[in-house]
Scaffold this active site. Structure first.
Site, PDB file in Angstrom:
ATOM      1  N   GLY A  14       5.873 -28.882  10.235  1.00  0.00           N
ATOM      2  CA  GLY A  14       6.139 -27.795  10.982  1.00  0.00           C
ATOM      3  C   GLY A  14       4.856 -27.491  12.231  1.00  0.00           C
ATOM      4  O   GLY A  14       4.151 -28.229  12.024  1.00  0.00           O
ATOM      5  N   ILE A  16       2.288 -24.942  12.514  1.00  0.00           N
ATOM      6  CA  ILE A  16       1.054 -24.894  11.970  1.00  0.00           C
ATOM      7  C   ILE A  16       0.610 -26.140  11.184  1.00  0.00           C
ATOM      8  O   ILE A  16      -0.437 -26.677  11.120  1.00  0.00           O
ATOM      9  CB  ILE A  16       0.628 -23.700  11.136  1.00  0.00           C
ATOM     10  CG1 ILE A  16       1.061 -22.432  12.126  1.00  0.00           C
ATOM     11  CG2 ILE A  16      -0.505 -23.338  10.638  1.00  0.00           C
ATOM     12  CD1 ILE A  16       1.120 -20.967  11.438  1.00  0.00           C
ATOM     13  N   ASP A  35       7.883 -32.161   3.240  1.00  0.00           N
ATOM     14  CA  ASP A  35       8.699 -31.189   4.036  1.00  0.00           C
ATOM     15  C   ASP A  35      10.158 -31.537   4.153  1.00  0.00           C
ATOM     16  O   ASP A  35      10.274 -32.999   3.987  1.00  0.00           O
ATOM     17  CB  ASP A  35       8.062 -31.548   5.672  1.00  0.00           C
ATOM     18  CG  ASP A  35       8.453 -30.245   6.424  1.00  0.00           C
ATOM     19  OD1 ASP A  35       9.650 -29.937   6.672  1.00  0.00           O
ATOM     20  OD2 ASP A  35       7.485 -29.706   7.000  1.00  0.00           O
ATOM     21  N   GLY A  40      10.795 -28.323  10.577  1.00  0.00           N
ATOM     22  CA  GLY A  40       9.841 -29.228  11.149  1.00  0.00           C
ATOM     23  C   GLY A  40      10.649 -30.363  11.759  1.00  0.00           C
ATOM     24  O   GLY A  40      11.653 -30.797  11.770  1.00  0.00           O
ATOM     25  N   LEU A  80       2.560 -24.143   3.068  1.00  0.00           N
ATOM     26  CA  LEU A  80       3.180 -23.543   4.366  1.00  0.00           C
ATOM     27  C   LEU A  80       4.529 -23.709   4.382  1.00  0.00           C
ATOM     28  O   LEU A  80       5.160 -22.888   5.459  1.00  0.00           O
ATOM     29  CB  LEU A  80       2.541 -24.215   5.649  1.00  0.00           C
ATOM     30  CG  LEU A  80       1.005 -24.526   5.846  1.00  0.00           C
ATOM     31  CD1 LEU A  80       0.500 -25.623   6.486  1.00  0.00           C
ATOM     32  CD2 LEU A  80       0.491 -22.932   6.160  1.00  0.00           C
ATOM     33  N   THR A  99      14.205 -19.901  -0.753  1.00  0.00           N
ATOM     34  CA  THR A  99      13.158 -20.878  -0.444  1.00  0.00           C
ATOM     35  C   THR A  99      11.817 -20.478  -0.294  1.00  0.00           C
ATOM     36  O   THR A  99      10.888 -20.801  -0.699  1.00  0.00           O
ATOM     37  CB  THR A  99      13.486 -21.521   1.054  1.00  0.00           C
ATOM     38  OG1 THR A  99      14.682 -22.159   1.140  1.00  0.00           O
ATOM     39  CG2 THR A  99      12.363 -22.361   1.339  1.00  0.00           C
ATOM     40  N   ALA A 121       0.233 -19.397   2.493  1.00  0.00           N
ATOM     41  CA  ALA A 121       0.643 -18.782   3.801  1.00  0.00           C
ATOM     42  C   ALA A 121       1.446 -17.611   3.778  1.00  0.00           C
ATOM     43  O   ALA A 121       2.604 -17.673   3.141  1.00  0.00           O
ATOM     44  CB  ALA A 121       1.223 -19.761   4.761  1.00  0.00           C
ATOM     45  N   TYR A 153      12.272 -11.066   4.494  1.00  0.00           N
ATOM     46  CA  TYR A 153      11.201 -12.051   4.763  1.00  0.00           C
ATOM     47  C   TYR A 153      10.027 -11.356   4.356  1.00  0.00           C
ATOM     48  O   TYR A 153       9.159 -12.282   3.441  1.00  0.00           O
ATOM     49  CB  TYR A 153      11.108 -12.216   6.286  1.00  0.00           C
ATOM     50  CG  TYR A 153      10.031 -13.383   6.713  1.00  0.00           C
ATOM     51  CD1 TYR A 153      10.068 -14.724   6.161  1.00  0.00           C
ATOM     52  CD2 TYR A 153       9.116 -12.788   7.630  1.00  0.00           C
ATOM     53  CE1 TYR A 153       8.833 -15.546   6.493  1.00  0.00           C
ATOM     54  CE2 TYR A 153       8.070 -13.763   7.817  1.00  0.00           C
ATOM     55  CZ  TYR A 153       8.160 -15.063   7.462  1.00  0.00           C
ATOM     56  OH  TYR A 153       6.987 -15.921   7.733  1.00  0.00           O
ATOM     57  N   LYS A 157       7.558 -12.756   1.111  1.00  0.00           N
ATOM     58  CA  LYS A 157       6.120 -13.156   1.181  1.00  0.00           C
ATOM     59  C   LYS A 157       5.430 -12.284   0.409  1.00  0.00           C
ATOM     60  O   LYS A 157       4.371 -12.665  -0.392  1.00  0.00           O
ATOM     61  CB  LYS A 157       5.692 -13.134   2.719  1.00  0.00           C
ATOM     62  CG  LYS A 157       6.243 -14.191   3.524  1.00  0.00           C
ATOM     63  CD  LYS A 157       5.571 -15.556   3.114  1.00  0.00           C
ATOM     64  CE  LYS A 157       6.092 -16.547   4.191  1.00  0.00           C
ATOM     65  NZ  LYS A 157       5.394 -17.919   3.831  1.00  0.00           N
TER      66      LYS A 157
HETATM   67  N1  LIG Z   1       3.756 -19.193  13.214  1.00  0.00           N
HETATM   68  C1  LIG Z   1       3.458 -17.874  12.955  1.00  0.00           C
HETATM   69  O1  LIG Z   1       3.400 -16.988  14.040  1.00  0.00           O
HETATM   70  C2  LIG Z   1       3.485 -17.451  11.635  1.00  0.00           C
HETATM   71  C3  LIG Z   1       3.363 -16.083  11.483  1.00  0.00           C
HETATM   72  C4  LIG Z   1       3.234 -15.604  10.213  1.00  0.00           C
HETATM   73  C5  LIG Z   1       3.374 -16.552   9.090  1.00  0.00           C
HETATM   74  N2  LIG Z   1       3.674 -17.817   9.244  1.00  0.00           N
HETATM   75  C6  LIG Z   1       3.838 -18.774   8.218  1.00  0.00           C
HETATM   76  O2  LIG Z   1       2.938 -19.976   8.229  1.00  0.00           O
HETATM   77  C7  LIG Z   1       3.949 -21.024   7.736  1.00  0.00           C
HETATM   78  C8  LIG Z   1       4.112 -22.117   8.556  1.00  0.00           C
HETATM   79  O3  LIG Z   1       4.866 -21.620   9.634  1.00  0.00           O
HETATM   80  P1  LIG Z   1       5.209 -22.207  10.984  1.00  0.00           P
HETATM   81  O4  LIG Z   1       4.892 -21.412  12.151  1.00  0.00           O
HETATM   82  O5  LIG Z   1       4.357 -23.614  11.291  1.00  0.00           O
HETATM   83  O6  LIG Z   1       6.733 -22.662  10.879  1.00  0.00           O
HETATM   84  P2  LIG Z   1       7.518 -24.002  10.792  1.00  0.00           P
HETATM   85  O7  LIG Z   1       8.963 -23.725  10.664  1.00  0.00           O
HETATM   86  O8  LIG Z   1       7.148 -24.832  11.903  1.00  0.00           O
HETATM   87  O9  LIG Z   1       7.003 -24.707   9.463  1.00  0.00           O
HETATM   88  C9  LIG Z   1       7.616 -24.378   8.094  1.00  0.00           C
HETATM   89  C10 LIG Z   1       7.751 -25.904   7.562  1.00  0.00           C
HETATM   90  O10 LIG Z   1       8.499 -25.789   6.290  1.00  0.00           O
HETATM   91  C11 LIG Z   1       9.253 -27.059   6.115  1.00  0.00           C
HETATM   92  N3  LIG Z   1      10.249 -26.144   5.198  1.00  0.00           N
HETATM   93  C12 LIG Z   1      10.916 -25.334   5.322  1.00  0.00           C
HETATM   94  N4  LIG Z   1      11.765 -24.930   4.061  1.00  0.00           N
HETATM   95  C13 LIG Z   1      11.269 -26.104   3.281  1.00  0.00           C
HETATM   96  C14 LIG Z   1      11.459 -26.642   1.749  1.00  0.00           C
HETATM   97  N5  LIG Z   1      12.272 -26.093   0.954  1.00  0.00           N
HETATM   98  N6  LIG Z   1      10.780 -27.639   1.268  1.00  0.00           N
HETATM   99  C15 LIG Z   1       9.845 -28.142   2.306  1.00  0.00           C
HETATM  100  N7  LIG Z   1       9.608 -28.021   3.556  1.00  0.00           N
HETATM  101  C16 LIG Z   1      10.302 -26.799   3.989  1.00  0.00           C
HETATM  102  C17 LIG Z   1      10.025 -26.790   7.713  1.00  0.00           C
HETATM  103  O11 LIG Z   1      10.921 -27.972   7.808  1.00  0.00           O
HETATM  104  C18 LIG Z   1       9.040 -26.867   8.371  1.00  0.00           C
HETATM  105  O12 LIG Z   1       8.311 -27.832   8.759  1.00  0.00           O
HETATM  106  C19 LIG Z   1       4.824 -20.240   6.902  1.00  0.00           C
HETATM  107  O13 LIG Z   1       4.651 -20.136   5.423  1.00  0.00           O
HETATM  108  C20 LIG Z   1       5.087 -18.990   7.610  1.00  0.00           C
HETATM  109  O14 LIG Z   1       5.932 -17.985   7.085  1.00  0.00           O
HETATM  110  C21 LIG Z   1       3.524 -18.510  10.641  1.00  0.00           C
END
Ligand SMILES: NC(=O)c1ccc[n+]([C@@H]2O[C@H](COP(=O)([O-])OP(=O)(O)OC[C@H]3O[C@@H](n4cnc5c(N)ncnc54)[C@H](O)[C@@H]3O)[C@@H](O)[C@H]2O)c1
Length: 359
Positions: A14, A16, A35, A40, A80, A99, A121, A153, A157
């Site tokens: 994904g 981050i 993943d 992602g 994450l 999930t 996260a 959500y 969390k």
């Molecule tokens: N980007 C932001 O601004 C933000 C803000 C708050 C919290 N977060 C948290 O940070 C983390 C990463 O977020 P991101 O922005 O990189 O989002 P993203 O959607 O790019 O990354 C999430 C990843 O999790 C994978 N995923 C989803 N379900 C899955 C499963 N069942 N098994 C394995 N992989 C799975 C997805 O394919 C993806 O690669 C998350 O936990 C999110 O809640 C992000």
């Protein structure tokens, strides 16, 4: 932190996660990514895939056997993987909820079994509608009715945070929780409701930038490189064990001003178009007016401070959007060389992490 540490990064394909993976590899660590490519993309891992200390496993954090097998060979897990993005949560609420709760429980269980250090996260959504200035880690959660899908959500969390805290207190799990506020940068998909990648693409295409409501909501946007820096610092800090940290920028801007900044910085002829929340997310959608983090705790423990301002954030987001728009124009295939393995194949991946540890 031992330079030969083995890291499992769930959700590492994904936004981050893939930046964290690049940073860990650059520090000489071994990394295995788990993943399911729900949001992602393999294209996020193009650089990592060339690395001898990297391995990708296509599978789900809901697959307890697979998680257990991978955890057994690692020292640290950065969890994450999650269903992320307001749009995705609103469109697939049940799947997202399951999930985000069950996946975390599975990861914590295996981490505890093998004595791993865990970084989980979480999100600023934890604070719900609390718009009262800078939010510290102990600020109140103010949520609407559970029937408003958005809060599922936040609640999932929060359950993750509670589970993590209880595993730490009652079972001695070494665990840290991070609450990301809006994090932005290259590789962030615009598909799931993230405002800056969406604005950047609309501006680059010369389309109207769709602002929800009157655009008076105020937010802060942190460059992903600064977010990853915070994660690396926390992973090195024994003092982070059992603690929760906000990670975010304190440079505040309204969404309307943000749209104007994107248009100006992209040199675009686009204009702003105001869309009611109900049209974007359905009736009953709730949002918060203001969301600003207090990062005193993170700064005090690690000395962290962001190195990028909003101009840097927008420069990178616009460059990313330009790259994607021109790639899409030159080919009819979607971006990313997706290399999707069937889940069944992934669940029997048994190869140990390969490659020497080079520090
Ligand atoms: N980007 C932001 O601004 C933000 C803000 C708050 C919290 N977060 C948290 O940070 C983390 C990463 O977020 P991101 O922005 O990189 O989002 P993203 O959607 O790019 O990354 C999430 C990843 O999790 C994978 N995923 C989803 N379900 C899955 C499963 N069942 N098994 C394995 N992989 C799975 C997805 O394919 C993806 O690669 C998350 O936990 C999110 O809640 C992000």
């Amino acid at each position: 932190m031992d330079s030969c540490s083995k890291y499992m990064v769930t959700g590492g394909a994904g936004f981050i996660g893939s930046h964290l993976v690049d940073a860990l590899l650059a520090e000489g660590k071994e990394v295995v990514v788990l993943d399911n490519l729900a949001t992602g993309r393999m294209s996020n891992l193009v650089r990592a895939q060339e690395h001898p200390r990297f391995r990708f496993v296509h599978g789900s954090v809901l697959d307890a056997l697979l998680v257990d097998e991978l955890a057994r060979e690692c020292d640290t897990v950065v969890h994450l993987a999650a269903a992320v993005g307001v749009k995705l949560i609103v469109e697939q609420p049940l799947k997202s909820f399951i999930t985000n709760i069950r996946g975390t429980e599975t990861v914590l269980e295996s981490a505890q079994r093998y004595g791993l250090r865990v970084l989980v996260a979480s999100t600023s959504e934890i604070y719900g509608k609390n718009s009262s200035g800078q939010l510290s880690e102990t600020s109140d959660r103010i949520l609407g009715s559970p029937s408003v899908v958005r809060w599922s959500y936040s609640t999932a969390k929060a359950v993750d945070e509670i589970l993590t805290g209880l595993y730490h207190r009652e079972r001695g799990l070494k665990a840290t929780i991070v609450r990301f506020f809006n994090t932005v940068g290259p590789r962030q998909s615009p598909a799931y409701g993230m405002v800056i990648p969406r604005f950047a693409r609309q501006a680059v295409r010369g389309e109207p930038l769709t602002v929800h409501a009157a655009g008076r909501q105020r937010r802060c946007f942190l460059h992903v490189a600064d977010a990853v820096e915070a994660l690396l610092l926390l992973l090195e800090q024994p003092g982070a064990d059992g603690e929760t940290f906000n990670i975010g920028s304190s440079e505040e801007i309204s969404v309307r001003e943000l749209g104007e900044r994107v248009i100006a910085q992209a040199g675009s002829a686009s204009s702003l178009e105001y869309v009611p929340y109900a049209e974007a997310y359905g009736a009953g959608f709730e949002d918060m007016q203001r969301r600003v983090p207090d990062t005193t705790k993170l700064r005090a423990l690690t000395g962290w401070q962001p190195k990028h301002d909003l101009t840097d954030v927008l420069t990178d987001a616009i460059a990313d959007a330009r790259g994607e728009v021109s790639r899409l124009a030159s080919t009819s295939l979607p971006g990313g060389r997706a290399e999707r393995l069937p889940a069944a194949t992934a669940s029997i991946v048994k190869t140990a992490l390969a490659g020497p540890c080079q520090s």
